[in-house]
Design an enzyme around this catalytic site. Structure first.
Site, PDB file in Angstrom:
ATOM      1  CG  HIS A  21       0.996   3.326   1.836  1.00 25.33           C
ATOM      2  ND1 HIS A  21       1.278   3.259   3.179  1.00 25.33           N
ATOM      3  CD2 HIS A  21       1.545   2.220   1.283  1.00 25.33           C
ATOM      4  CE1 HIS A  21       1.965   2.158   3.429  1.00 25.33           C
ATOM      5  NE2 HIS A  21       2.144   1.496   2.295  1.00 25.33           N
ATOM      6  CD  GLU A  22       1.700   1.545  -3.617  1.00 27.00           C
ATOM      7  OE1 GLU A  22       2.916   1.632  -3.848  1.00 27.00           O
ATOM      8  OE2 GLU A  22       1.163   0.485  -3.256  1.00 27.00           O
ATOM      9  CG  HIS A  25       6.048   2.205  -0.316  1.00 29.13           C
ATOM     10  ND1 HIS A  25       6.884   1.718   0.668  1.00 29.13           N
ATOM     11  CD2 HIS A  25       4.843   1.654  -0.077  1.00 29.13           C
ATOM     12  CE1 HIS A  25       6.184   0.910   1.465  1.00 29.13           C
ATOM     13  NE2 HIS A  25       4.950   0.860   1.044  1.00 29.13           N
ATOM     14  CD  GLU A  83       4.219  -1.550   3.840  1.00 33.52           C
ATOM     15  OE1 GLU A  83       3.268  -0.769   4.033  1.00 33.52           O
ATOM     16  OE2 GLU A  83       4.595  -1.877   2.704  1.00 33.52           O
TER      17      GLU A  83
END
Ligand SMILES: [Zn+2]
Length: 151
Positions: A21-22, A25, A83
Site C-alpha cells: 500500500h505504501e 502511494h 487511498e
C-alpha cells in the site's frame, strides 16, 4: 511506527499489505510534494524488486525502508481518491510479489477494530479504516487475484 503496526499485520502477509500500500502511494507519486524523486525511484524499483525475494532478511530490509518512508508520508493525509488508488495498486503489487491479496481484508478489519485508546502508530493515524474501504477492497480482489501465484 516500526513495531506498532505489527499486532495488526500479524504475519508476513499482513506486513505485505502495508508495504504494498505504501509502495503504491510512492509509485503513484501521491506524496511527490514532500518526497524527492530519488526516493520515489528507490521505492518503485529497489524495494519492489526486493519484495519479490523470499529471503526473509531482504524482506525485513524492505519493511524497514517502507516504514521509514511511511513515517515521512505520515506528515500527509491522503485523499479518498489516492487511498482508493493505493488500495488497488497495493493489492496488485502484493499479489505480484507472491502474497495473497485476500489478506488485505483481514488487515483492514483489524485496523477498524483497533483500540482507539492507544496512541496510534503513524500509519494508523494517517489511514482511517472504514466499511467502505473494506467493501471496495473486496470488489478489487478478483482483479488482484489474477496476479497472485502462491510461492
Ligand atoms: Zn494510504
Amino acid at each position: 511506527m516500526y513495531t506498532g503496526i505489527l499486532p495488526i499485520t500479524q504475519d508476513e502477509n499482513g506486513l505485505a499489505v502495508v508495504m504494498a500500500h505504501e509502495i503504491a502511494h510512492a509509485v503513484a507519486k501521491h506524496g511527490s510534494e514532500r518526497m524527492s524523486q530519488g526516493l520515489v525511484q528507490q521505492l518503485g524499483g529497489q524495494a519492489l524488486g526486493a519484495a519479490l525475494s523470499t529471503n526473509s532478511a531482504t524482506t525485513q530490509q524492505v519493511a524497514l525502508q517502507a516504514f521509514g518512508v511511511g513515517s515521512q508520508l505520515g506528515l500527509l493525509r491522503y485523499g479518498r481518491n489516492q487511498e482508493s488508488e493505493a488500495d488497488r495498486l497495493g493489492l496488485i503489487f502484493m499479489a505480484m510479489a507472491g502474497y495473497n491479496p485476500d489478506g488485505a481484508v483481514g488487515f483492514w478489519q483489524r485496523m477498524a477494530a483497533r483500540d482507539n485508546g492507544a496512541s496510534p502508530p503513524e500509519f494508523l493515524s494517517t489511514h482511517p479504516s472504514n466499511e467502505t474501504r473494506i467493501n471496495d477492497i473486496q470488489s478489487l480482489l478478483p482483479e488482484a487475484r489474477k496476479y497472485y501465484k502462491a510461492r
